[in-house]
Design an enzyme around this catalytic site. Structure first.
Site, PDB file in Angstrom:
ATOM      1  N   TYR A  60       0.834  -1.204   0.000  1.00 53.27           N
ATOM      2  CA  TYR A  60       0.000   0.000   0.000  1.00 53.27           C
ATOM      3  C   TYR A  60       0.867   1.252   0.000  1.00 53.27           C
ATOM      4  O   TYR A  60       1.420   1.648   1.025  1.00 53.27           O
ATOM      5  CB  TYR A  60      -0.942   0.018   1.207  1.00 53.27           C
ATOM      6  CG  TYR A  60      -1.842  -1.192   1.318  1.00 53.27           C
ATOM      7  CD1 TYR A  60      -2.206  -1.936   0.190  1.00 53.27           C
ATOM      8  CD2 TYR A  60      -2.332  -1.603   2.553  1.00 53.27           C
ATOM      9  CE1 TYR A  60      -3.032  -3.045   0.299  1.00 53.27           C
ATOM     10  CE2 TYR A  60      -3.163  -2.709   2.665  1.00 53.27           C
ATOM     11  CZ  TYR A  60      -3.503  -3.425   1.537  1.00 53.27           C
ATOM     12  OH  TYR A  60      -4.313  -4.532   1.645  1.00 53.27           O
ATOM     13  N   HIS A 145       0.265 -12.408   1.407  1.00 54.92           N
ATOM     14  CA  HIS A 145      -0.488 -11.461   0.598  1.00 54.92           C
ATOM     15  C   HIS A 145      -0.535 -11.897  -0.863  1.00 54.92           C
ATOM     16  O   HIS A 145       0.489 -11.882  -1.554  1.00 54.92           O
ATOM     17  CB  HIS A 145       0.152 -10.073   0.714  1.00 54.92           C
ATOM     18  CG  HIS A 145      -0.741  -8.953   0.284  1.00 54.92           C
ATOM     19  ND1 HIS A 145      -0.310  -7.652   0.209  1.00 54.92           N
ATOM     20  CD2 HIS A 145      -2.044  -8.927  -0.083  1.00 54.92           C
ATOM     21  CE1 HIS A 145      -1.307  -6.881  -0.171  1.00 54.92           C
ATOM     22  NE2 HIS A 145      -2.363  -7.645  -0.376  1.00 54.92           N
TER      23      HIS A 145
END
Length: 333
Positions: A60, A145
């Site tokens: 992010y 992830h």
């Protein structure tokens, strides 16, 4: 200041999550820049509204979200909040980089690049650098992830590394975060993960998580944290330009969302409130994770979460024929 929101255990671990959790991708300038002041104010508002669970990742904003979240939580009593981050993408400097990272959705300079790495060494390196960016001595939960294209390495190397970290007491809980269902279901069946962060596959428009993952999780005592509950926007506000899974919403899906919105309106409930509450009706779901960009969004999310729901709404939605399918589906990141 509102009271702390209800909490739930994450699988058999000692980690506990508030039933409404804060997704920090927007702190990394997802799609558009967020000022430092706004980022801080948004996390402050979340704290004031009783959210105590914060999810972030190196992906992010190329680490920006982790740095901002850590700065905003600094000074808070560490035992009073839960932080999750993710492993699988290492960040490496790019010499002479120019431009931005909008190709990956983040309005940040492209001074770093993501390198997929689900090796045992990569897991530890990723966690160490996340802790540096966060300025914390520990995180509570670590997810693998998006290992869609790295299944063998994730199972054979990354998962055992996470299991060791949990055994050593470095983290409280481990899991996998994906927006597909088949591979997380395999992790639930074949490993001892505590949780799955499932994005977009258990919503009012897409209930494909019911085909395999959610029943397996319930049977094994594995918790699910439901993200992507608005399917990227259409279930928050189904206007003609709304998006579904980050693309323009197909007409049929848009019409279904609008129909669901009309039913909710008959019961005096906004569609966004029903969309955020819906996943919590499944016994495997411990929390709903919302990506929040502004203090106003935080306050609205908390208010909708606390809203009493009238009897009959869920039955009306279920009998409408508008809810999402429950068949198998794979969606790539």
């Amino acid at each position: 200041m509102s009271g702390v929101l209800p909490r739930a255990a994450l699988g058999a671990s000692t980690a506990r999550v508030t039933r409404l959790a804060f997704g920090a991708a927007c702190l990394g300038n997802l799609y558009e820049a967020v000022s430092e002041e706004q980022a801080l104010a948004t996390v402050d508002a979340a704290w004031e509204e009783g959210l105590r669970t914060f999810d972030v990742a190196p992906h992010y904003g190329l680490g920006l979200a982790e740095r901002r979240l850590g700065a905003a939580l600094r000074g808070r009593p560490r035992d009073h909040f839960t932080v999750s981050t993710k492993v699988g993408r290492l960040l490496e400097p790019v010499s002479g980089a120019q431009g931005d990272d909008m190709a990956h959705g983040f309005a940040v300079p492209a001074g770093l690049r993501r390198v997929w790495d689900f090796s045992a060494d990569g897991v530890r390196r990723s966690l160490e650098t996340s802790l540096e960016r966060l300025g914390l001595d520990r995180v509570d939960i670590v997810y693998l992830h998006d290992p869609d294209d790295h299944e063998r390495e994730a199972l054979d190397q990354a998962y055992p590394a996470l299991e060791r970290l949990r055994g050593e007491g470095v983290v409280k809980a481990i899991g996998v975060g994906m927006n597909s269902t088949a591979m997380p279901a395999r992790f639930v069946r074949d490993t001892d993960i505590d949780a799955v962060l499932l994005a977009g596959r258990y919503t009012l428009l897409d209930r494909s998580g019911l085909a395999d993952l959610l029943p397996a999780a319930h049977e094994r005592g594995t918790s699910v944290v439901a993200g992507g509950v608005f399917n990227s926007g259409v279930l928050a506000d189904p206007r003609p330009e709304a998006t579904y899974d980050y693309r323009p919403a197909p007409r049929q899906l848009l019409e279904r969302a609008q129909g669901l919105g009309r039913i909710c309106a008959e019961y005096g409930v906004p569609l966004r409130a029903a969309a955020a509450r819906f996943p919590l009706g499944h016994p495997a779901v411990a929390a709903v994770l919302l990506g929040l960009r502004t203090p106003a969004e935080v306050r609205d999310a908390a208010a909708q979460f606390r809203r009493p729901f009238p009897g009959g709404l869920w039955d009306a939605l279920a009998s409408s024929g508008l809810l999402g399918h429950t068949g198998h589906r794979r969606v790539t990141s």
